[in-house]
Design a protein around this motif. Structure first.
Motif, PDB file in Angstrom:
ATOM      1  N   GLU A  60       0.821  -1.216   0.000  1.00  0.00           N
ATOM      2  CA  GLU A  60       0.000   0.000   0.000  1.00  0.00           C
ATOM      3  C   GLU A  60       0.853   1.263   0.000  1.00  0.00           C
ATOM      4  OE1 GLU A  60      -2.761  -0.290   3.196  1.00  0.00           O
ATOM      5  OE2 GLU A  60      -3.783  -1.984   2.270  1.00  0.00           O
ATOM      6  N   LYS A  61       2.120   1.126   0.366  1.00  0.00           N
ATOM      7  CA  LYS A  61       3.012   2.284   0.312  1.00  0.00           C
ATOM      8  C   LYS A  61       3.384   2.620  -1.124  1.00  0.00           C
ATOM      9  CE  LYS A  61       6.001   0.598   3.176  1.00  0.00           C
ATOM     10  NZ  LYS A  61       7.072   0.282   4.130  1.00  0.00           N
ATOM     11  N   LEU A  62       3.165   1.674  -2.050  1.00  0.00           N
ATOM     12  CA  LEU A  62       3.698   1.821  -3.403  1.00  0.00           C
ATOM     13  C   LEU A  62       2.694   2.397  -4.395  1.00  0.00           C
ATOM     14  CD1 LEU A  62       5.631  -1.564  -3.613  1.00  0.00           C
ATOM     15  CD2 LEU A  62       6.348   0.590  -2.599  1.00  0.00           C
ATOM     16  N   SER A  63       1.413   2.183  -4.162  1.00  0.00           N
ATOM     17  CA  SER A  63       0.423   2.595  -5.157  1.00  0.00           C
ATOM     18  C   SER A  63      -0.926   2.799  -4.503  1.00  0.00           C
ATOM     19  CB  SER A  63       0.312   1.521  -6.250  1.00  0.00           C
ATOM     20  OG  SER A  63      -0.740   1.836  -7.143  1.00  0.00           O
ATOM     21  N   ILE A  64      -1.769   3.663  -5.121  1.00  0.00           N
ATOM     22  CA  ILE A  64      -3.134   3.834  -4.619  1.00  0.00           C
ATOM     23  C   ILE A  64      -4.094   2.887  -5.330  1.00  0.00           C
ATOM     24  CG2 ILE A  64      -2.734   6.263  -4.071  1.00  0.00           C
ATOM     25  CD1 ILE A  64      -4.530   6.916  -6.538  1.00  0.00           C
ATOM     26  N   ASN A  65      -3.606   2.108  -6.312  1.00  0.00           N
ATOM     27  CA  ASN A  65      -4.518   1.368  -7.187  1.00  0.00           C
ATOM     28  C   ASN A  65      -4.673  -0.092  -6.786  1.00  0.00           C
ATOM     29  OD1 ASN A  65      -4.878   3.563  -9.120  1.00  0.00           O
ATOM     30  ND2 ASN A  65      -2.701   3.214  -9.551  1.00  0.00           N
ATOM     31  N   ALA A  66      -5.921  -0.559  -6.761  1.00  0.00           N
ATOM     32  CA  ALA A  66      -6.183  -1.950  -6.396  1.00  0.00           C
ATOM     33  C   ALA A  66      -5.536  -2.915  -7.389  1.00  0.00           C
ATOM     34  CB  ALA A  66      -7.692  -2.194  -6.338  1.00  0.00           C
ATOM     35  N   ASP A  67      -5.538  -2.557  -8.692  1.00  0.00           N
ATOM     36  CA  ASP A  67      -4.958  -3.495  -9.663  1.00  0.00           C
ATOM     37  C   ASP A  67      -3.442  -3.623  -9.470  1.00  0.00           C
ATOM     38  OD1 ASP A  67      -4.491  -0.952 -10.662  1.00  0.00           O
ATOM     39  OD2 ASP A  67      -5.083  -1.405 -12.730  1.00  0.00           O
ATOM     40  N   THR A  68      -2.781  -2.502  -9.158  1.00  0.00           N
ATOM     41  CA  THR A  68      -1.339  -2.554  -8.901  1.00  0.00           C
ATOM     42  C   THR A  68      -1.044  -3.446  -7.696  1.00  0.00           C
ATOM     43  OG1 THR A  68      -1.200  -0.279  -9.654  1.00  0.00           O
ATOM     44  CG2 THR A  68       0.717  -1.140  -8.511  1.00  0.00           C
ATOM     45  N   LEU A  69      -1.799  -3.232  -6.608  1.00  0.00           N
ATOM     46  CA  LEU A  69      -1.525  -3.979  -5.371  1.00  0.00           C
ATOM     47  C   LEU A  69      -1.728  -5.475  -5.588  1.00  0.00           C
ATOM     48  CD1 LEU A  69      -3.188  -1.575  -2.764  1.00  0.00           C
ATOM     49  CD2 LEU A  69      -0.838  -1.616  -3.592  1.00  0.00           C
ATOM     50  N   ILE A  78      -2.032  19.076 -15.700  1.00  0.00           N
ATOM     51  CA  ILE A  78      -1.300  18.096 -14.887  1.00  0.00           C
ATOM     52  C   ILE A  78      -0.781  17.033 -15.856  1.00  0.00           C
ATOM     53  CG2 ILE A  78      -1.404  16.449 -12.980  1.00  0.00           C
ATOM     54  CD1 ILE A  78      -3.599  18.094 -11.755  1.00  0.00           C
ATOM     55  N   VAL A  79       0.519  16.892 -15.901  1.00  0.00           N
ATOM     56  CA  VAL A  79       1.137  16.089 -16.954  1.00  0.00           C
ATOM     57  C   VAL A  79       2.231  15.205 -16.365  1.00  0.00           C
ATOM     58  CG1 VAL A  79       0.676  17.978 -18.557  1.00  0.00           C
ATOM     59  CG2 VAL A  79       2.941  17.761 -17.550  1.00  0.00           C
ATOM     60  N   GLY A  80       2.816  14.409 -17.219  1.00  0.00           N
ATOM     61  CA  GLY A  80       4.007  13.673 -16.836  1.00  0.00           C
ATOM     62  C   GLY A  80       3.737  12.244 -16.426  1.00  0.00           C
ATOM     63  N   CYS A  81       4.778  11.661 -15.844  1.00  0.00           N
ATOM     64  CA  CYS A  81       4.964  10.231 -15.776  1.00  0.00           C
ATOM     65  C   CYS A  81       4.460   9.648 -14.464  1.00  0.00           C
ATOM     66  CB  CYS A  81       6.453   9.961 -15.887  1.00  0.00           C
ATOM     67  SG  CYS A  81       7.383  11.208 -16.829  1.00  0.00           S
ATOM     68  N   ASN A  82       4.826   8.399 -14.209  1.00  0.00           N
ATOM     69  CA  ASN A  82       4.902   7.809 -12.879  1.00  0.00           C
ATOM     70  C   ASN A  82       6.375   7.724 -12.519  1.00  0.00           C
ATOM     71  OD1 ASN A  82       2.361   5.291 -13.401  1.00  0.00           O
ATOM     72  ND2 ASN A  82       2.160   7.166 -12.265  1.00  0.00           N
ATOM     73  N   ASN A  83       6.645   7.787 -11.225  1.00  0.00           N
ATOM     74  CA  ASN A  83       7.999   7.597 -10.728  1.00  0.00           C
ATOM     75  C   ASN A  83       7.879   6.778  -9.447  1.00  0.00           C
ATOM     76  OD1 ASN A  83      10.481   7.936  -9.370  1.00  0.00           O
ATOM     77  ND2 ASN A  83      10.841   9.873 -10.405  1.00  0.00           N
ATOM     78  N   PRO A  84       8.539   5.601  -9.379  1.00  0.00           N
ATOM     79  CA  PRO A  84       8.338   4.754  -8.200  1.00  0.00           C
ATOM     80  C   PRO A  84       8.746   5.430  -6.894  1.00  0.00           C
ATOM     81  CG  PRO A  84      10.179   3.959  -9.527  1.00  0.00           C
ATOM     82  CD  PRO A  84       9.496   5.024 -10.328  1.00  0.00           C
ATOM     83  N   LYS A  85       9.397   6.593  -6.977  1.00  0.00           N
ATOM     84  CA  LYS A  85       9.740   7.309  -5.742  1.00  0.00           C
ATOM     85  C   LYS A  85       8.502   7.939  -5.116  1.00  0.00           C
ATOM     86  CE  LYS A  85      14.448   8.336  -7.106  1.00  0.00           C
ATOM     87  NZ  LYS A  85      15.355   9.386  -7.612  1.00  0.00           N
ATOM     88  N   ILE A  86       7.427   8.070  -5.889  1.00  0.00           N
ATOM     89  CA  ILE A  86       6.176   8.628  -5.368  1.00  0.00           C
ATOM     90  C   ILE A  86       5.118   7.540  -5.470  1.00  0.00           C
ATOM     91  CG2 ILE A  86       4.375  10.366  -5.756  1.00  0.00           C
ATOM     92  CD1 ILE A  86       6.406  12.338  -5.899  1.00  0.00           C
ATOM     93  N   LYS A  87       4.350   7.366  -4.407  1.00  0.00           N
ATOM     94  CA  LYS A  87       3.255   6.384  -4.398  1.00  0.00           C
ATOM     95  C   LYS A  87       2.454   6.549  -5.690  1.00  0.00           C
ATOM     96  CE  LYS A  87      -0.344   4.888  -1.170  1.00  0.00           C
ATOM     97  NZ  LYS A  87      -0.869   5.122   0.179  1.00  0.00           N
ATOM     98  N   GLN A  88       2.339   5.441  -6.444  1.00  0.00           N
ATOM     99  CA  GLN A  88       1.823   5.537  -7.821  1.00  0.00           C
ATOM    100  C   GLN A  88       0.466   6.234  -7.870  1.00  0.00           C
ATOM    101  OE1 GLN A  88       0.370   2.047  -9.613  1.00  0.00           O
ATOM    102  NE2 GLN A  88       0.566   2.782 -11.702  1.00  0.00           N
ATOM    103  N   ASP A  89       0.386   7.284  -8.650  1.00  0.00           N
ATOM    104  CA  ASP A  89      -0.834   8.046  -8.945  1.00  0.00           C
ATOM    105  C   ASP A  89      -1.319   8.926  -7.801  1.00  0.00           C
ATOM    106  OD1 ASP A  89      -0.717   6.806 -11.379  1.00  0.00           O
ATOM    107  OD2 ASP A  89      -2.393   5.449 -11.044  1.00  0.00           O
ATOM    108  N   LEU A  90      -0.668   8.847  -6.632  1.00  0.00           N
ATOM    109  CA  LEU A  90      -1.093   9.699  -5.509  1.00  0.00           C
ATOM    110  C   LEU A  90      -0.896  11.173  -5.854  1.00  0.00           C
ATOM    111  CD1 LEU A  90      -1.945   9.988  -2.492  1.00  0.00           C
ATOM    112  CD2 LEU A  90       0.472  10.008  -1.924  1.00  0.00           C
TER     113      LEU A  90
END
Lengths: 645, 211
Positions: free
Chosen positions: A10-19, A445-457
Motif C-alpha cells: 500500500e506504500k507503493l500505489s493507490i490502485n487496487a490493480d497494482t496492489l 497536470i502532466v508527466g509520468c509515474n515515478n516509483p519514488k512517489i506512491k503511484q498516482d497519488l
C-alpha cells in the motif's frame, strides 16, 4: 487512514490493480521496478544533486556539496557549470526524443505526399489545409497528396538551419515572442538547437551557466513549438482528429476469453496499423479457431493515449504498469515502439507466455522478437504482429491468469478543435466563465509515474484539490491515466468539482478533467493557452494558468517543463531535477526566471501543498487581470505529508 | 565485536560513503535539504586516493581500544557509549577543540568543524560514531549502506576477516604462481583497469621519459 499512509504494497500505489499484481508478482517470483529501486538505495548523492560530471575523460569529477572536498572539476567547472551542463543535456535528450518522434510522423506525411505508402492517407484534409496556409503554401486547386508533399517539404526545413524562426512559434502571443527574441531564445531549427546544446556543453565551450541555461530554454522551445507540435498536428492530420468519446481504464480492460494485445510506447504510426489489423476478418477467424472469442487491444503509456484519443481503444495502465500488465498472465503479446519501455519487460515476459515484439530499428530490446516496421507497407506488418499474438493464445496458462479488477469508465478525445466545438465554436464561453470566477483558472497536470512517489497519488490528489476549488484540469500522458483510473474523468465526476466548475461541466456534458492526449500533446495545452491569451490580447504569463508534473521521471518531462515555463506558465514539479547542488541555479529557476520569462518552477512533492501553491498563483494572476480574486496568503498551506524526494 | 570492515581492493573511489555519512549526520537527514543547512554537515569517512591511480582507501575512525584519543582528551569529552562499548564517541559540548585527539590518532581521521550539536562553538572535533543512532534503531552505518561496490561491510570482525582471508589466500596464490587470471578474486575488467592505472602511474613517475 490517509492516502499517504499504508503498509507493505500500500506504500507503493493507490490502485487496487497494482496492489493485486504486486502480490502476484511476489508469488510468481517476478522482480518489479519497486524492487529494483529498493536495491538502488541509497542512490548517488552527487548525481541526485547534479554535481557529478562525466562529460570528458579528464574526469569523471564531482563537487562536494558540503564544501570540504573538491569544489571544481578537473577542467575548473564549479557546481553551477556542472549542474547547468547536466540539466541542459537532459533538456536536449528530452527535446530530441519528442522531435525525433515528430520526424517519424513527418516522414510518413512525406511518404503520403509521394504516394509511396499503402497504409496511410490524409484523414483530416481540413487540418492539412489549415497547416499548409500557416506555412504559406498556396492551397487552391491542389490535391491532398500534393499538399502533403509540399507541407512535408516545408516542415523538414523546421528541422534544419535555413529558418531564423520556427513558423509554428508564431502561434504564441506577440508579447511572448518578443521575450524570446530579447533573450535570444526564439527557436530557429529543431535539430540545430539540439546539436548546439550538445556543442555548448562539450568541455570548454559555454562556461557561463546562465548562458547555458538560456540555450536550454531555446532547445526546449524547439520541442514545444517545433518537434512535439509537429508530432501532434501531423498525427491528427494523418490518423484523425480526436473527438470526445467514452472508454475504459485499468487492468480490467483485459479480457479473459480474448487474445489480449498491449500497445506500448509513443508513436501512433504503429499502433494505428495494429488497430486496423485487429479488425481483419481472417485474423478474427483464426482467433476463433484458437479458442478465443475475439482480439482485444489495450494501450499503455502514450501510444495508448494516441489510440484512446482517436479510436477509443481502452487503456490498461500507465508507466509503472508495464511489468504488472504482463504479470496478469493474460497478455499474448506486447508490441512496443519507443520511449519509456523498460528493458525489464522482456525479463518479466519470460515468466509468462507473453511475447514482446519490438518494431522500430532505433529501439531494440534483448529478448524481444524484432519485426522491423516499414511505413510503406505498414498494414502487412500489422497483420503479421497480430497473427503472432493470435497464434500465442493457446500457450496461455489458465492457472496463471488473474485480471484483478473491473474497468473504470472515462471520457477522452479533447483536442483543441473538440474543446472549441464543445464550447460552441469559440473560446469565449471559457473566457467568460473565468472572468466571472465560476472557473478560477486552468491547470495542466502532466508527466509520468515515478516509483519514488506512491503511484498516482501525486496526480489524483492534486487533481481533486484543484477541481474542488473550481480549477479546470487538463491532463496528458501518464497523469491522464492516473485520473482516469481514479474515476475523475467521467461527466459524472462533475459532482467532485466545486459549484462553479461543476455547473459548467454539467451544462456542457464534459468531465472536470479533460484528456488532451499523449505527452507530445502537451503542445495542445500551450497552443490553447496561446489562443486564450491572444483572444484577451495579453501574454500567456498573465493568465490564471499553471502546470504540474507531480510524478515525472524522464528527460522528456524536463524538456516539457522548461518549454512550459518558457511559454509563461508557472510549473510545480513533484520530484526534483538534479539541480540542488547549485543554490544559484535553484534560485534562478524558482525565483529569477520570473523577471526573465514571467514564470518560474517550484518543487513540492506533497500534492496538497502543491495545490495551494497553484491556487495562490492563480489568484495572483486573476488579480493581475483585474478579476475577482482571493488574497493568495489567505489560502492556508497544509503541513507536509509527503517529503522531498 | 561489530565493525565496519574495509576491502580496499573493492573501493572504486566514488565517495558515496562520504556523501551518505554527511547526510546521516545532518539535521534534516535529507540530501536535498541538508545542502542548505548551516553549519554544513561533514563526512566522518574519507575516501582518499592510494599511490596508484584508480585506487583509494575509505579511511575512518577504527574505534581503537584502548583509544589514544580518549587517553589524551583533557576534558574527558571522548568516551565509550554505555550501550555500545565498542564505539568511541565525542561529546560535542565538552570538546574544547584543542586538537590533542587529532595529533595522536593513528589514522588521522579527526577533523574540526562547526557542528549543530555544539551551538556557538566555531569548531569541535568530529569523527565517525559508527552511526550509533541508526544502530539503535536496528540499522547499519550509512557508509556501508551507500557502498554499492562491496568495499565497506558491517558485521562481526572475525567473520569478516575470515571471509577476506580465504579470498586472499586464493588471490595471493594466483599472484605468486602466475597461473591463469581467472582465479583472481577480482573481475577481469577491474584487473585490467587497475593495470592501466598502474601503467599510467609508472609512466608518469619515470622522470627520464620525455625529458
Amino acid at each position: 487512514m490517509s492516502v499517504f499512509s499504508g503498509n507493505g504494497y500500500e506504500k507503493l500505489s493507490i490502485n487496487a490493480d497494482t496492489l493485486a499484481m504486486l502480490e502476484k508478482a511476489r508469488r510468481d517470483g517476478v522482480e518489479t521496478v519497486w524492487d529494483r529501486l529498493a536495491k538502488q538505495q541509497p542512490q548517488c548523492g552527487y548525481c541526485s544533486l547534479g554535481t557529478s560530471c562525466r562529460i570528458c575523460a579528464m574526469g569523471p569529477c564531482r563537487v562536494d556539496p558540503f564544501g570540504e572536498g573538491p569544489q571544481r572539476g578537473v577542467c575548473g567547472a564549479d557546481a553551477d557549470i556542472i549542474v547547468a551542463r547536466n540539466l541542459a543535456r537532459m533538456v536536449a535528450a528530452g527535446a530530441s526524443a519528442h522531435s525525433d518522434h515528430g520526424r517519424d510522423i513527418l516522414e510518413t506525411l512525406h511518404l503520403v505526399g509521394e504516394g509511396k505508402t499503402d497504409t496511410y492517407t490524409i484523414s483530416e484534409p481540413e487540418k492539412l489545409r489549415r497547416l499548409a496556409v500557416e506555412y504559406g503554401i498556396q492551397t487552391a486547386d491542389k490535391s491532398d497528396q500534393q499538399l502533403a508533399a509540399e507541407l512535408a517539404w516545408e516542415m523538414m526545413e523546421d528541422y534544419g538551419m535555413r529558418r531564423a524562426k520556427l513558423p509554428l512559434a508564431a502561434r504564441a502571443p506577440q508579447a511572448r515572442q518578443e521575450i524570446w527574441e530579447k533573450t535570444g531564445t526564439y527557436p530557429r531549427g529543431i535539430d540545430r538547437e539540439n546539436v548546439e546544446m550538445l556543442h555548448r556543453t562539450h568541455m570548454g565551450v559555454d562556461n557561463d551557466w546562465v548562458n547555458i541555461l538560456l540555450h536550454a530554454v531555446r532547445t526546449s522551445l524547439s520541442d514545444g513549438w517545433g518537434g512535439s507540435l509537429i508530432a501532434t498536428e501531423l498525427s491528427d492530420t494523418l490518423f484523425g482528429l480526436p473527438t470526445p468519446k467514452m472508454s475504459q481504464m485499468n487492468l480490467g480492460v483485459l479480457k479473459a476469453d480474448q487474445v489480449n494485445i498491449i500497445l506500448h510506447g509513443h508513436n501512433p504510426m504503429l499502433s494505428e496499423v495494429i488497430v486496423a489489423a485487429a479488425q481483419d476478418p481472417d485474423l478474427l477467424r483464426l482467433a476463433e479457431a484458437h479458442g478465443a472469442t475475439g482480439i482485444n487491444l489495450a494501450g499503455l503509456c502514450c501510444t495508448g493515449s494516441e489510440v484512446l484519443m482517436r479510436k477509443g481503444i481502452p487503456m490498461a495502465g500507465n508507466h509503472l504498469m508495464q511489468e504488472l500488465v504482463i504479470v496478469t498472465g493474460a497478455v499474448e503479446l506486447m508490441v512496443v515502439d519507443y520511449q519509456c519501455i523498460m528493458p525489464a519487460v522482456t525479463e518479466t515476459a519470460k515468466c509468462y507466455h507473453t511475447k514482446i515484439v519490438s518494431t522500430f530499428d532505433k529501439a531494440k530490446f534483448p529478448g524481444a522478437q524484432h519485426i522491423s516496421f516499414d511505413p510503406e507497407h505498414g498494414i502487412e506488418i500489422g497483420k503479421q504482429i497480430v497473427r503472432l499474438a493470435v497464434e500465442n493464445f493457446p500457450q496461455r496458462v489458465a492457472s496463471k491468469v488473474n485480471i484483478p479488477v473491473e474497468p473504470v469508465e472515462m471520457m477522452t478525445g479533447f483536442s483543441i478543435e473538440a474543446i472549441l466545438q464543445a464550447l460552441g465554436g469559440t473560446p469565449q464561453p471559457l473566457i467568460d466563465a473565468i472572468v466571472k470566477g465560476q472557473i478560477r483558472g486552468a491547470v495542466g497536470i502532466v508527466g509520468c509515474n515515478n516509483p519514488k512517489i506512491k503511484q498516482d497519488l501525486g496526480h489524483t490528489e492534486l487533481t481533486r484539490r484543484l477541481i474542488e476549488n473550481d480549477i479546470l484540469v487538463v491532463v496528458t500522458g501518464c497523469a491522464a491515466i492516473a485520473d482516469g483510473k481514479a474515476g475523475l474523468m467521467t461527466p459524472a465526476a462533475a459532482d467532485k468539482a466545486g459549484p462553479g466548475l461543476s455547473a459548467i461541466c454539467k451544462a456542457l456534458g464534459i468531465p472536470p478533467v479533460l484528456h488532451l492526449g499523449s505527452c507530445v500533446d502537451n503542445t495542445r495545452i500551450t497552443v490553447l493557452a496561446a489562443a486564450l491569451a491572444n483572444a484577451l490580447g495579453v501574454d500567456i504569463s498573465a493568465l490564471p494558468l499553471a502546470g504540474a508534473a507531480p510524478e515525472w521521471y524522464s528527460e522528456k518531462a524536463v524538456a516539457i517543463g522548461v518549454y512550459v515555463v518558457a511559454s509563461g506558465i508557472y510549473t510545480v514539479l513533484g520530484t526534483t531535477p538534479p539541480i540542488f547542488g547549485s543554490p544559484n541555479i535553484v534560485k534562478l529557476l524558482t525565483e529569477g526566471l520570473e523577471g526573465v520569462l514571467g514564470a518560474t518552477f517550484a518543487v513540492e512533492p506533497d500534492p496538497n501543498r502543491a495545490a495551494v501553491l497553484i491556487r495562490r498563483h492563480i489568484e495572483k494572476k486573476r488579480a493581475g487581470l483585474g478579476l475577482s480574486a482571493l488574497l493568495p496568503d489567505s489560502i492556508v498551506m497544509p503541513e507536509a505529508e509527503l517529503a522531498l524526494v | 565485536m561489530k565493525t565496519v570492515f574495509v576491502h580496499p581492493e573493492r573501493c572504486i573511489g566514488c565517495k558515496q560513503c562520504e556523501m551518505a555519512c554527511a547526510v546521516a549526520h545532518s539535521q534534516t537527514k535529507n540530501l536535498f535539504l541538508s545542502v542548505f543547512e548551516t553549519p554544513a554537515p561533514k563526512s566522518r569517512i574519507h575516501a582518499e586516493p592510494g599511490l596508484l591511480l584508480n585506487t583509494a582507501f575509505p579511511n575512518k575512525c577504527r574505534h581503537c581500544d584502548p583509544a589514544p584519543c580518549m587517553a589524551v582528551c583533557p576534558t574527558a569529552a571522548i568516551r565509550r557509549a554505555a550501550d555500545h562499548p565498542e564505539i568511541v564517541m565525542i561529546e560535542p559540548r565538552k570538546c574544547i577543540a584543542c586538537g590533542m585527539c587529532a595529533m595522536v590518532c593513528p589514522f588521522d581521521v579527526i577533523t574540526y568543524y562547526a557542528a549543530a550539536g555544539a551551538p556557538g562553538k566555531p569548531a569541535i572535533a568530529i569523527k565517525c560514531d559508527h552511526c550509533i543512532e541508526r544502530q539503535r534503531q536496528g540499522g547499519s552505518p550509512a557508509c556501508v549502506e551507500a557502498c554499492k561496490a562491496g568495499a565497506l561491510q558491517f558485521g562481526e570482525i572475525n567473520e569478516l576477516v575470515k571471509a577476506a582471508r580465504t579470498r586472499y589466500s586464493e588471490a595471493v596464490s594466483v599472484a605468486v604462481t602466475q597461473v591463469s587470471s581467472e582465479l583472481s578474486a577480482l573481475p577481469a575488467n577491474v584487473v585490467a583497469w587497475r593495470q592501466l592505472g598502474a601503467e599510467i602511474t609508472h609512466l608518469n613517475a619515470d622522470g627520464k621519459k620525455g625529458a
